[in-house]
Design a protein around this motif. Structure first.
Motif, PDB file in Angstrom:
ATOM      1  N   GLU A 146       0.806  -1.227   0.000  1.00 15.34           N
ATOM      2  CA  GLU A 146       0.000   0.000   0.000  1.00 15.34           C
ATOM      3  C   GLU A 146       0.844   1.284   0.000  1.00 15.34           C
ATOM      4  O   GLU A 146       0.590   2.199   0.782  1.00 15.34           O
ATOM      5  CB  GLU A 146      -0.951  -0.009   1.189  1.00 15.34           C
ATOM      6  N   PRO A 147       1.853   1.390  -0.889  1.00 15.48           N
ATOM      7  CA  PRO A 147       2.632   2.626  -0.917  1.00 15.48           C
ATOM      8  C   PRO A 147       1.792   3.793  -1.428  1.00 15.48           C
ATOM      9  O   PRO A 147       0.996   3.641  -2.343  1.00 15.48           O
ATOM     10  CB  PRO A 147       3.768   2.299  -1.895  1.00 15.48           C
ATOM     11  N   ARG A 148       1.961   4.925  -0.781  1.00 14.86           N
ATOM     12  CA  ARG A 148       1.209   6.128  -1.160  1.00 14.86           C
ATOM     13  C   ARG A 148       2.141   7.329  -1.069  1.00 14.86           C
ATOM     14  O   ARG A 148       3.052   7.360  -0.253  1.00 14.86           O
ATOM     15  CB  ARG A 148       0.049   6.375  -0.205  1.00 14.86           C
ATOM     16  N   PHE A 149       1.868   8.317  -1.903  1.00 15.14           N
ATOM     17  CA  PHE A 149       2.567   9.583  -1.798  1.00 15.14           C
ATOM     18  C   PHE A 149       1.515  10.679  -1.874  1.00 15.14           C
ATOM     19  O   PHE A 149       0.895  10.883  -2.914  1.00 15.14           O
ATOM     20  CB  PHE A 149       3.614   9.757  -2.901  1.00 15.14           C
ATOM     21  N   LYS A 150       1.278  11.340  -0.752  1.00 11.91           N
ATOM     22  CA  LYS A 150       0.279  12.401  -0.691  1.00 11.91           C
ATOM     23  C   LYS A 150       0.977  13.730  -0.986  1.00 11.91           C
ATOM     24  O   LYS A 150       1.856  14.168  -0.242  1.00 11.91           O
ATOM     25  CB  LYS A 150      -0.365  12.458   0.690  1.00 11.91           C
ATOM     26  N   ILE A 151       0.584  14.348  -2.086  1.00 12.44           N
ATOM     27  CA  ILE A 151       1.163  15.632  -2.471  1.00 12.44           C
ATOM     28  C   ILE A 151       0.549  16.729  -1.615  1.00 12.44           C
ATOM     29  O   ILE A 151      -0.672  16.863  -1.527  1.00 12.44           O
ATOM     30  CB  ILE A 151       0.929  15.909  -3.961  1.00 12.44           C
ATOM     31  N   GLU A 152       1.405  17.506  -0.961  1.00 13.38           N
ATOM     32  CA  GLU A 152       0.961  18.613  -0.106  1.00 13.38           C
ATOM     33  C   GLU A 152       1.201  19.968  -0.750  1.00 13.38           C
ATOM     34  O   GLU A 152       0.516  20.933  -0.446  1.00 13.38           O
ATOM     35  CB  GLU A 152       1.688  18.531   1.238  1.00 13.38           C
ATOM     36  N   MET A 153       2.215  20.039  -1.623  1.00  9.95           N
ATOM     37  CA  MET A 153       2.547  21.304  -2.250  1.00  9.95           C
ATOM     38  C   MET A 153       3.296  21.008  -3.542  1.00  9.95           C
ATOM     39  O   MET A 153       4.073  20.060  -3.616  1.00  9.95           O
ATOM     40  CB  MET A 153       3.453  22.111  -1.303  1.00  9.95           C
ATOM     41  N   CYS A 154       3.057  21.813  -4.544  1.00 11.43           N
ATOM     42  CA  CYS A 154       3.718  21.628  -5.824  1.00 11.43           C
ATOM     43  C   CYS A 154       3.978  23.004  -6.428  1.00 11.43           C
ATOM     44  O   CYS A 154       3.129  23.899  -6.337  1.00 11.43           O
ATOM     45  CB  CYS A 154       2.798  20.808  -6.736  1.00 11.43           C
ATOM     46  N   ALA A 155       5.162  23.190  -7.012  1.00  7.12           N
ATOM     47  CA  ALA A 155       5.503  24.453  -7.654  1.00  7.12           C
ATOM     48  C   ALA A 155       6.407  24.166  -8.839  1.00  7.12           C
ATOM     49  O   ALA A 155       7.051  23.111  -8.896  1.00  7.12           O
ATOM     50  CB  ALA A 155       6.202  25.382  -6.668  1.00  7.12           C
ATOM     51  N   ALA A 156       6.448  25.103  -9.775  1.00  7.62           N
ATOM     52  CA  ALA A 156       7.302  24.934 -10.936  1.00  7.62           C
ATOM     53  C   ALA A 156       8.096  26.210 -11.178  1.00  7.62           C
ATOM     54  O   ALA A 156       7.644  27.311 -10.857  1.00  7.62           O
ATOM     55  CB  ALA A 156       6.460  24.603 -12.166  1.00  7.62           C
ATOM     56  N   ASP A 157       9.289  26.020 -11.720  1.00  5.84           N
ATOM     57  CA  ASP A 157      10.141  27.134 -12.108  1.00  5.84           C
ATOM     58  C   ASP A 157      10.931  26.683 -13.329  1.00  5.84           C
ATOM     59  O   ASP A 157      11.812  25.831 -13.216  1.00  5.84           O
ATOM     60  CB  ASP A 157      11.083  27.521 -10.960  1.00  5.84           C
ATOM     61  N   GLY A 158      10.575  27.225 -14.479  1.00  7.14           N
ATOM     62  CA  GLY A 158      11.235  26.815 -15.709  1.00  7.14           C
ATOM     63  C   GLY A 158      10.994  25.349 -15.995  1.00  7.14           C
ATOM     64  O   GLY A 158       9.860  24.892 -16.046  1.00  7.14           O
ATOM     65  N   ASP A 159      12.083  24.569 -16.119  1.00  4.60           N
ATOM     66  CA  ASP A 159      11.942  23.151 -16.432  1.00  4.60           C
ATOM     67  C   ASP A 159      11.906  22.268 -15.183  1.00  4.60           C
ATOM     68  O   ASP A 159      11.948  21.052 -15.273  1.00  4.60           O
ATOM     69  CB  ASP A 159      13.069  22.687 -17.364  1.00  4.60           C
TER      70      ASP A 159
END
Length: 157
Positions: free
Chosen positions: A58-71
Motif C-alpha cells: 500500500e505505498p502512497r505519496f500524498k502531495i501537499e505542495m507543488c511548484a514549478a520554475d522553468g523546467d
C-alpha cells in the motif's frame, strides 16, 4: 504520476510498466537518488519500482505542495506504506506502517521527466521500524565505544 501512480499494482515486468516509462520519462532519465551506475534510464525505473513492490504494501505519496520554475517541478509530500518485504535500513520486514516527509525535484525536457532529485527523512522512517529501546540516529551506525573512550580520555585531561 506521483500522487496516483505510486500505489498502482503494475508489475515492473509488465508491458504496461514499459509503456508508462516511455510515456512519462526520457530514455536517458537520471535518478540522482540512486547509486551511480544504477541511476539511469528504464533499468533504474524498473529496479526502483521492483524495490517498492518488495519493500512496501500500500505505498502512497500524498502531495501537499507543488511548484514549478522553468523546467523544474518541486513536489513536497508525505510517503507512507507498510514495510512488509525485504530488509530496509538493516531491519527485516516488520509489517509496521511507516511514513516520511519527502521533497522531489523533477526536471522536464520535451514534456517528459529527465532528472529526479529527492530529499527525504530516512531517520523518521527508521525510527518507526526500530525495535523499542534501540539506539537511533547516527549513534546506531558508529562505534560508540570508541567515542566513549575518547570522551573519557578528554575529560581526564
Amino acid at each position: 504520476i506521483w500522487g496516483t501512480d505510486l500505489g498502482r499494482r503494475v508489475h515492473p515486468d509488465s508491458p504496461e510498466f514499459r509503456e508508462h516509462f516511455d510515456t512519462y520519462y526520457t530514455q536517458d532519465y537520471w535518478n540522482h537518488a540512486s547509486p551511480e551506475g544504477k541511476d539511469r534510464g528504464f533499468e533504474n525505473a524498473y529496479y526502483v519500482r521492483k524495490a517498492f513492490k518488495e519493500l512496501f504494501a500500500e505505498p502512497r505519496f500524498k502531495i501537499e505542495m507543488c511548484a514549478a520554475d522553468g523546467d523544474l517541478v518541486f513536489i513536497k509530500g508525505h510517503f507512507s506504506g507498510i514495510h512488509h518485504g525485504s530488509t530496509l535500513f538493516g531491519i527485516p520486514a516488520t509489517g509496521i506502517a511507516v511514513s516520511q516527509p519527502q521533497v522531489h525535484i523533477l526536471r522536464f525536457r520535451d514534456g517528459k521527466i529527465s532528472e529526479h532529485f529527492v530529499v527525504r527523512d530516512d531517520y523518521e522512517m527508521y525510527a518507526q521500524m526500530a525495535p523499542t529501546g534501540e539506539d537511533g540516529g547516527i549513534l546506531n551506525f558508529v562505534d560508540t565505544e570508541k567515542y566513549k573512550a575518547d570522551l573519557e580520555a578528554s575529560q581526564a585531561k
